[in-house]
Write a protein that holds these residues in place. Structure first.
Motif, mmCIF file in Angstrom:
data_model
loop_
_atom_site.group_PDB
_atom_site.id
_atom_site.type_symbol
_atom_site.label_atom_id
_atom_site.label_comp_id
_atom_site.label_asym_id
_atom_site.label_seq_id
_atom_site.Cartn_x
_atom_site.Cartn_y
_atom_site.Cartn_z
ATOM 1 N N GLN A 122 -25.485 38.453 -19.446
ATOM 2 C CA GLN A 122 -26.137 36.973 -19.442
ATOM 3 C C GLN A 122 -27.309 37.190 -18.554
ATOM 4 O OE1 GLN A 122 -23.705 33.551 -18.667
ATOM 5 N NE2 GLN A 122 -21.961 34.495 -19.709
ATOM 6 N N PHE A 123 -28.335 36.700 -19.217
ATOM 7 C CA PHE A 123 -29.797 36.944 -18.480
ATOM 8 C C PHE A 123 -29.852 36.164 -17.157
ATOM 9 C CE2 PHE A 123 -34.446 36.247 -17.966
ATOM 10 C CZ PHE A 123 -34.769 37.487 -17.799
ATOM 11 N N LYS A 124 -29.060 35.221 -17.028
ATOM 12 C CA LYS A 124 -29.132 34.455 -15.651
ATOM 13 C C LYS A 124 -28.569 35.092 -14.571
ATOM 14 C CE LYS A 124 -24.945 31.868 -16.155
ATOM 15 N NZ LYS A 124 -24.165 30.688 -16.168
ATOM 16 N N TYR A 125 -27.924 36.207 -14.558
ATOM 17 C CA TYR A 125 -27.052 36.977 -13.482
ATOM 18 C C TYR A 125 -28.402 37.649 -13.068
ATOM 19 C CZ TYR A 125 -22.741 34.846 -14.784
ATOM 20 O OH TYR A 125 -21.656 34.238 -14.826
ATOM 21 N N ASP A 126 -29.266 38.182 -14.000
ATOM 22 C CA ASP A 126 -30.196 38.980 -13.501
ATOM 23 C C ASP A 126 -31.025 38.328 -12.589
ATOM 24 O OD1 ASP A 126 -31.991 41.477 -13.579
ATOM 25 O OD2 ASP A 126 -33.258 40.086 -14.524
ATOM 26 N N ILE A 127 -31.563 36.961 -12.853
ATOM 27 C CA ILE A 127 -32.306 36.169 -12.040
ATOM 28 C C ILE A 127 -31.768 36.033 -10.823
ATOM 29 C CG2 ILE A 127 -33.255 33.906 -11.805
ATOM 30 C CD1 ILE A 127 -33.959 33.940 -14.884
ATOM 31 N N TYR A 128 -30.333 35.602 -10.813
ATOM 32 C CA TYR A 128 -29.475 35.621 -9.660
ATOM 33 C C TYR A 128 -29.771 36.906 -8.794
ATOM 34 C CZ TYR A 128 -26.818 31.571 -11.363
ATOM 35 O OH TYR A 128 -26.590 30.601 -11.846
ATOM 36 N N ALA A 129 -29.464 38.045 -9.088
ATOM 37 C CA ALA A 129 -29.408 39.196 -8.418
ATOM 38 C C ALA A 129 -30.959 39.300 -7.899
ATOM 39 C CB ALA A 129 -29.151 40.273 -9.365
ATOM 40 N N MET A 132 -27.793 41.793 4.943
ATOM 41 C CA MET A 132 -26.664 42.420 4.351
ATOM 42 C C MET A 132 -25.855 41.585 3.500
ATOM 43 S SD MET A 132 -25.519 45.220 7.168
ATOM 44 C CE MET A 132 -25.302 44.003 8.733
ATOM 45 N N ILE A 133 -25.686 40.387 3.990
ATOM 46 C CA ILE A 133 -24.870 39.476 2.903
ATOM 47 C C ILE A 133 -25.509 39.194 1.628
ATOM 48 C CG2 ILE A 133 -23.604 36.972 2.756
ATOM 49 C CD1 ILE A 133 -23.364 37.450 5.895
ATOM 50 N N LEU A 134 -26.898 38.815 1.798
ATOM 51 C CA LEU A 134 -27.771 38.246 0.603
ATOM 52 C C LEU A 134 -27.609 39.751 -0.361
ATOM 53 C CD1 LEU A 134 -30.357 36.225 2.008
ATOM 54 C CD2 LEU A 134 -28.270 35.474 0.875
ATOM 55 N N PHE A 135 -27.949 40.682 0.161
ATOM 56 C CA PHE A 135 -27.786 42.004 -0.715
ATOM 57 C C PHE A 135 -26.531 42.282 -1.348
ATOM 58 C CE2 PHE A 135 -31.345 44.522 1.684
ATOM 59 C CZ PHE A 135 -32.373 43.729 1.032
ATOM 60 N N GLY A 136 -25.685 42.041 -0.661
ATOM 61 C CA GLY A 136 -23.995 42.106 -0.965
ATOM 62 C C GLY A 136 -23.897 40.969 -2.411
ATOM 63 N N VAL A 137 -24.488 40.055 -2.345
ATOM 64 C CA VAL A 137 -24.453 38.746 -3.397
ATOM 65 C C VAL A 137 -25.320 39.423 -4.689
ATOM 66 C CG1 VAL A 137 -24.878 36.623 -4.052
ATOM 67 C CG2 VAL A 137 -24.130 36.979 -1.655
ATOM 68 N N SER A 138 -26.362 39.887 -4.022
ATOM 69 C CA SER A 138 -27.332 40.397 -5.153
ATOM 70 C C SER A 138 -26.597 41.744 -6.172
ATOM 71 C CB SER A 138 -28.412 40.806 -4.743
ATOM 72 O OG SER A 138 -29.249 41.655 -5.494
ATOM 73 N N PHE A 139 -25.742 42.488 -5.117
ATOM 74 C CA PHE A 139 -25.084 43.610 -5.844
ATOM 75 C C PHE A 139 -24.151 42.812 -6.802
ATOM 76 C CE2 PHE A 139 -21.292 46.130 -5.015
ATOM 77 C CZ PHE A 139 -21.465 47.161 -5.497
ATOM 78 N N TYR A 140 -23.391 42.057 -6.237
ATOM 79 C CA TYR A 140 -22.190 41.406 -7.167
ATOM 80 C C TYR A 140 -22.846 40.752 -8.624
ATOM 81 C CZ TYR A 140 -19.061 37.573 -8.409
ATOM 82 O OH TYR A 140 -18.221 36.870 -9.239
ATOM 83 N N TYR A 141 -23.924 40.196 -8.433
ATOM 84 C CA TYR A 141 -24.460 39.504 -9.529
ATOM 85 C C TYR A 141 -25.096 40.819 -10.550
ATOM 86 C CZ TYR A 141 -23.770 34.810 -8.369
ATOM 87 O OH TYR A 141 -23.009 33.556 -7.972
ATOM 88 N N SER A 142 -25.295 41.907 -9.844
ATOM 89 C CA SER A 142 -25.985 42.988 -11.073
ATOM 90 C C SER A 142 -24.704 43.393 -11.563
ATOM 91 C CB SER A 142 -26.663 43.979 -9.881
ATOM 92 O OG SER A 142 -27.856 43.731 -9.636
ATOM 93 N N ILE A 143 -23.688 43.480 -10.906
ATOM 94 C CA ILE A 143 -22.562 43.950 -11.605
ATOM 95 C C ILE A 143 -22.125 43.072 -12.682
ATOM 96 C CG2 ILE A 143 -19.904 44.407 -11.233
ATOM 97 C CD1 ILE A 143 -20.555 45.691 -8.724
ATOM 98 N N LYS A 144 -22.115 41.753 -12.445
ATOM 99 C CA LYS A 144 -21.750 40.713 -13.432
ATOM 100 C C LYS A 144 -22.816 40.674 -14.597
ATOM 101 C CE LYS A 144 -19.493 36.335 -12.755
ATOM 102 N NZ LYS A 144 -19.484 35.121 -11.946
ATOM 103 N N LYS A 146 -34.533 45.318 -21.316
ATOM 104 C CA LYS A 146 -34.557 46.564 -20.603
ATOM 105 C C LYS A 146 -34.700 46.615 -19.036
ATOM 106 C CE LYS A 146 -36.296 50.323 -23.001
ATOM 107 N NZ LYS A 146 -37.292 50.882 -23.692
ATOM 108 N N ARG A 147 -35.635 45.522 -18.819
ATOM 109 C CA ARG A 147 -35.664 45.216 -17.593
ATOM 110 C C ARG A 147 -34.625 44.779 -16.629
ATOM 111 N NH1 ARG A 147 -39.137 39.706 -15.985
ATOM 112 N NH2 ARG A 147 -40.963 41.024 -16.023
ATOM 113 N N ALA A 148 -33.885 43.904 -17.254
ATOM 114 C CA ALA A 148 -32.771 43.492 -16.413
ATOM 115 C C ALA A 148 -31.673 44.501 -16.323
ATOM 116 C CB ALA A 148 -32.032 42.418 -17.354
ATOM 117 N N ARG A 149 -31.426 45.272 -17.608
ATOM 118 C CA ARG A 149 -30.430 46.341 -17.233
ATOM 119 C C ARG A 149 -30.927 47.460 -16.214
ATOM 120 N NH1 ARG A 149 -27.685 48.521 -22.998
ATOM 121 N NH2 ARG A 149 -28.118 46.220 -23.470
ATOM 122 N N THR A 150 -31.982 47.946 -16.400
ATOM 123 C CA THR A 150 -32.340 49.026 -15.384
ATOM 124 C C THR A 150 -32.389 48.552 -14.229
ATOM 125 O OG1 THR A 150 -33.831 49.720 -17.222
ATOM 126 C CG2 THR A 150 -34.055 50.833 -15.129
#
Lengths: 71, 232
Positions: free
Chosen positions: B68-75, B50-62, B143-147
């Motif tokens: 910035q493309f790196k945040y998609d990789i983080y998420a 749950m915590i890791l999914f939460g972090v992933s959610f945070y980076y998706s919003i970011k 498109k991949r990162a955004r969707t």
């Protein structure tokens, strides 16, 4: 009245004792010390895993530096 | 070295978890017996997920705010390690079910399969599975990162209803389900005494930090690969 109180108290006490005895736990495993073997095995695996992750971390560090130098 | 203090912390906490988790006293409860110690491992997988999914959610919003493309990789990396921990939680849950739910109280496999928390967790993991499929199905990077960022937000929004809210409404085989006093279908707070909490909370932090460490390794590898691809 006192007798009744005493009786219920004994009854309750015996229920409590019964409930405690009924639950089986691995007490022998603990008393003969074999539990330490289990702990040692798990610790070995955990330390091995961490060592592995640490080595990967170091390797990535090195590659990051190499690629950074090229630029 | 001072940057990696949390990696050492994770290591020490997990060493402590194994030593104290196996050696400390636990409440003597019927049906559960010694398996109550699974709390330090099985439950921690779900908390870590749950915590890791939460972090992933945070980076998706970011990502959606900054593009910035790196945040998609983080998420993506946090979500994949989170799913992995979820699968580990599921597998360890199966083992635990075998000795506590099936053998006792004439519970059959059918009643276990109706368990809403199991179904909810399966739904949540499948939603995240669809995230990876969706992300890999685009060839256009932007498109991949955004969707996938938008989808990840949806997936996180579905996570808590499916694993917490629905089991709370319809009842669950998990300890502390509705009908019992705490009404919290994951763990009965009264089953945990102070000595168990002393191990459980450090265990959650330790396993989560290990998950974060593996995620950062995946992230750095992806970023390196990205760098090499762009140089060619």
């Amino acid at each position: 009245m006192n007798k009744l109180l005493l009786m219920t108290m004994f009854l309750l006490f015996s229920v409590v004792v019964f409930a405690q005895q009924k639950v089986e736990m691995a007490d022998t495993l603990r008393s003969n010390g074999k539990i330490y073997t289990v702990v040692a095995v798990c610790l070995t695996i955990l330390i091995g895993l961490f060592l592995y992750v640490f080595l990967i971390d170091k390797k990535i560090n090195r590659i990051e530096k190499e690629i950074g130098d090229k630029k | 070295m001072n940057k990696s203090w949390w990696k050492i912390l994770s290591f020490l906490l997990l060493i402590y978890t194994i030593i104290a988790g196996f050696l400390c006293n636990v409440p003597r409860l019927p049906i559960l017996n010694e398996t109550i110690r699974n709390l330090y491992f099985h439950v921690c997988m779900w908390f870590g997920m749950m915590i890791l999914f939460g972090v992933s959610f945070y980076y998706s919003i970011k990502y959606l705010r900054t593009f910035q493309f790196k945040y998609d990789i983080y998420a993506h990396c946090f979500a994949s390690v989170g799913s992995f921990m979820g699968i580990l939680g599921y597998l360890t849950g199966f083992l635990w079910v075998n000795v506590t739910w099936i053998t006792d109280q004439s519970q059959s496999i059918g009643s276990v399969l109706k368990e809403p928390k199991l179904i909810g967790a399966a739904i949540a993991l499948l939603i995240y599975g669809a995230y990876f499929v969706l992300r890999d199905s685009f060839t256009d990077m932007d498109k991949r990162a955004r969707t996938s960022a938008v989808y990840n937000i949806f997936a996180f929004a579905m996570l808590f209803p499916s694993i917490w809210i629905i089991p709370r409404i319809v009842g669950s085989l998990h300890p502390g389900a509705p009908g019992s006093d705490s009404g919290n279908p994951a763990l009965d707070r009264k089953d945990l005494d102070a000595s168990m909490r002393m191990v459980f909370y450090p265990a959650v932090i330790g396993w989560t930090l290990l998950g974060v460490w593996i995620s950062t390794l995946k992230i750095r590898l992806s970023l390196l690969k990205d760098k090499i691809d762009s140089n060619e």
